[in-house]
Enzyme design. Structure first.
Site, PDB file in Angstrom:
ATOM      1  N   LYS A  43       0.800  -1.221   0.000  1.00  0.00           N
ATOM      2  CA  LYS A  43       0.000   0.000   0.000  1.00  0.00           C
ATOM      3  C   LYS A  43       0.834   1.274   0.000  1.00  0.00           C
ATOM      4  O   LYS A  43       0.295   2.364  -0.181  1.00  0.00           O
ATOM      5  CB  LYS A  43      -0.922   0.000   1.220  1.00  0.00           C
ATOM      6  N   ASP A  72      -6.663  -5.351  -3.062  1.00  0.00           N
ATOM      7  CA  ASP A  72      -7.421  -4.123  -3.329  1.00  0.00           C
ATOM      8  C   ASP A  72      -7.465  -3.691  -4.799  1.00  0.00           C
ATOM      9  O   ASP A  72      -8.510  -3.269  -5.284  1.00  0.00           O
ATOM     10  CB  ASP A  72      -6.866  -2.928  -2.525  1.00  0.00           C
ATOM     11  N   THR A 136      -2.003  -7.954  15.363  1.00  0.00           N
ATOM     12  CA  THR A 136      -0.923  -7.984  14.393  1.00  0.00           C
ATOM     13  C   THR A 136      -0.185  -6.661  14.356  1.00  0.00           C
ATOM     14  O   THR A 136      -0.764  -5.607  14.642  1.00  0.00           O
ATOM     15  CB  THR A 136      -1.459  -8.304  12.978  1.00  0.00           C
ATOM     16  N   GLY A 170      -4.102 -11.059  10.760  1.00  0.00           N
ATOM     17  CA  GLY A 170      -3.968 -11.007  12.206  1.00  0.00           C
ATOM     18  C   GLY A 170      -3.113 -12.041  12.874  1.00  0.00           C
ATOM     19  O   GLY A 170      -3.643 -12.963  13.475  1.00  0.00           O
ATOM     20  N   MET A 290       2.607 -26.374  42.449  1.00  0.00           N
ATOM     21  CA  MET A 290       1.753 -25.200  42.530  1.00  0.00           C
ATOM     22  C   MET A 290       2.619 -23.980  42.236  1.00  0.00           C
ATOM     23  O   MET A 290       3.347 -23.495  43.107  1.00  0.00           O
ATOM     24  CB  MET A 290       1.095 -25.079  43.908  1.00  0.00           C
ATOM     25  N   LYS A 366     -14.631 -26.977  33.612  1.00  0.00           N
ATOM     26  CA  LYS A 366     -15.452 -27.521  34.693  1.00  0.00           C
ATOM     27  C   LYS A 366     -16.080 -26.392  35.483  1.00  0.00           C
ATOM     28  O   LYS A 366     -15.409 -25.416  35.837  1.00  0.00           O
ATOM     29  CB  LYS A 366     -14.585 -28.350  35.635  1.00  0.00           C
ATOM     30  N   CYS A 444     -13.057 -27.129  43.431  1.00  0.00           N
ATOM     31  CA  CYS A 444     -11.653 -26.896  43.086  1.00  0.00           C
ATOM     32  C   CYS A 444     -10.842 -28.191  43.144  1.00  0.00           C
ATOM     33  O   CYS A 444      -9.988 -28.437  42.288  1.00  0.00           O
ATOM     34  CB  CYS A 444     -11.040 -25.853  44.015  1.00  0.00           C
TER      35      CYS A 444
END
Length: 527
Positions: A43, A72, A136, A170, A290, A366, A444
């Site tokens: 462009k 285009d 993007t 994107g 954890m 869940k 949990c």
């Protein structure tokens, strides 16, 4: 009309070329690597330079019989005898372009919403470019990012037509391609015909290798996809038709395997239940870690069998670690169990869930009725904090089946009766003690059980090119069965007088539970 393979659609961008890489050299190498369509986009140049670049591009494309499209500019397409054009919503209309272009010319149109897709169908386009799917840096976006989860609704509009669809404009690259392909499948099993890629190929010093990598992922997905909503073959661990008997037998197989394998289960969970979640993981046969630090997520994804993400005590600073953890779990094809605790309680939680699920693909979601109703966007069931309000769904089986199709994962709806669906079958489990709902974090710890069995299912399964390995449907069923039956056994244990004495008894029951007990006590049906 020429039969076009849109699978790996390259959009050029000369400004992205790495140092010492010429445009035509990069283009030819990318085609050698597997690019099937080329769109020239430039462009920032005047018309004559655009024509010169397009003509040189066409000479390379013609050499390999790859279609060339022009972004285009119908005049440029005519000047170089390109195969067609790609039009934006503010460019020349399809009708005008058809009058100017020769018969059989390809016309594609960018679409950002369902109404634009419908208009493209009425105008008789050859393909649509759906986007932007990801953010993007290669162009300024004039329309909202629709996200992977927004593609499926647009694909449904193409059902019964011959119009092809490409995810375009994107940020699609090798690290998110499988997520893009899997997550965009519509609830009617309509898949993308291709993906448009810019920087992942153009900016690479080795465009042929980059294209080959993308092509391999595309091929693996198409090989594994077989018109099941989750890409599965419909069986449990290869056990044939889904029946109550086969379900229980498959769960028993995972119970045996988890003790042998002791899989590592990475858990990002709420601080209220972290200790008991870790203890439950140990009791069923897993090994918990954890961890919440974003800088160690890639390393943990490599060595863990699965990931659990629980938003029970969600804070803004936790989001980065959750996003990175899920992204790497997808990259290494590890199951991700997601627990949207209290999703309906605040706008912050709703937005956090949307961000997480738009970034990575969950394998299992869940939740209780209130949480899943919020996720589905229905007011049929209300919420109060982390709890559901009301009598539940009128047709819970249909609800979980449809949500599984939409979210492209297994759905577990917890309650007096647990409903589990992979988008085709719905399994109900009527086990469980009333005391299970009287202790903090019972939902949990169920997430921890499911994640532990998902890790086991992943380890025993061959790599089929899917976004996660193993039958997570089986794993979800096994997790629910083991916990609910253990709760029944714990409630009958000597010395259990209420919630305070029930929790340690439950952990002991999970440790001691046998395959024979699960087989004898399970109350499972298939809908």
């Amino acid at each position: 009309m020429r039969d076009i393979d849109y699978s790996l659609y390259l959009v050029t961008g000369r400004n992205l070329l790495p140092e010492n890489k010429e445009y035509l050299e990069s283009l030819e190498e990318s085609i050698k690597g597997g690019v099937t369509v080329v769109q020239v986009r430039d462009k920032e140049v005047d018309t004559q330079e655009f024509i010169d670049i397009a003509a040189l591009s066409k000479s390379i494309c013609d050499k390999y019989d790859v279609p060339l499209l022009i972004n285009d500019r119908v005049d440029v397409a005519l000047a170089v005898k390109a195969d067609g054009v790609h039009l934006g919503q503010t460019d020349m209309t399809v009708k005008q372009a058809r009058k100017l272009l020769p018969p059989g010319a390809i016309i594609g149109v960018s679409c950002n919403n369902v109404d634009q897709v419908r208009e493209a169908i009425r105008n008789g386009v050859d393909y649509i470019g759906i986007g932007a799917v990801w953010g993007t840096q290669t162009k300024k976006l004039t329309s909202p990012i629709i996200g992977v989860r927004g593609v499926g609704r647009m694909l449904e509009e193409l059902d019964g037509t011959n119009i092809k669809a490409v995810a375009i404009a994107g940020g699609i690259k090798s690290t998110n391609l499988l997520r893009t392909l899997h997550g965009s499948v519509s609830s009617t099993n309509h898949i993308l015909d291709g993906v448009a890629v810019v920087s992942d190929i153009v900016a690479s010093p080795e465009p042929q290798v980059a294209a080959e990598t993308l092509r391999t992922i595309l091929s693996q997905f198409r090989k594994s996809y077989n018109h099941h909503p989750l890409g599965f073959d419909g069986s449990l661990l290869g056990a044939g038709p889904t029946t109550a008997s086969s379900i229980v037998e498959a769960a028993l197989s995972l119970m045996k395997e988890i003790r042998k394998r002791n899989p590592l289960v990475h858990q990002i969970t709420n601080t209220v239940v972290a200790t008991q979640s870790a203890n439950v993981t140990l009791a069923v046969g897993g090994s918990p870690i954890m961890a919440t630090e974003p800088r160690e997520m890639e390393d943990l994804a490599l060595i863990s069998g699965s990931l659990l993400v629980n938003i029970g005590t969600m804070r803004a600073e936790n989001l980065e670690g959750m996003l990175i953890a899920g992204t790497f779990a997808n990259k290494f094809r590890k199951p991700v169990v997601f627990d949207p605790v209290g999703m309906g309680a605040s706008a912050f939680r709703k937005e956090s869930v949307r961000t997480l699920l738009d970034t990575w693909q969950a394998s299992v979601i869940k939740g209780n009725a209130g949480e899943l109703a919020t996720l589905a966007g229905t007011t049929e069931v209300g919420t109060k904090g982390v709890d559901s309000v009301g009598s539940g769904f009128k047709d819970p089986a249909a609800f979980v089946r449809n949500l599984a199709k939409r979210e492209r994962c297994v759905i577990v709806l917890t309650g007096p009766i647990d409903y589990i669906s992979d988008g085709v079958s719905v399994v109900t489990i009527e086990n469980g003690s009333e005391l299970l709902g009287r202790i903090t974090g019972s939902g949990c710890i169920l997430g921890s059980c499911i994640a532990s069995f998902c890790a086991t299912a992943s380890e025993v399964a061959p790599d089929n090119g899917h976004i996660f390995r193993g039958s997570v449907f089986t794993a979800a069923i096994a997790g629910v069965l083991v916990l609910t039956i253990a709760s029944e056994l714990a409630a009958k244990s000597h010395g259990v007088r209420g919630p305070g004495t029930f929790l340690p008894a439950l952990i002991d029951a999970l440790w001691d539970i046998t395959q024979d007990q699960v087989h004898e006590l399970s109350r499972v049906t298939v809908k």
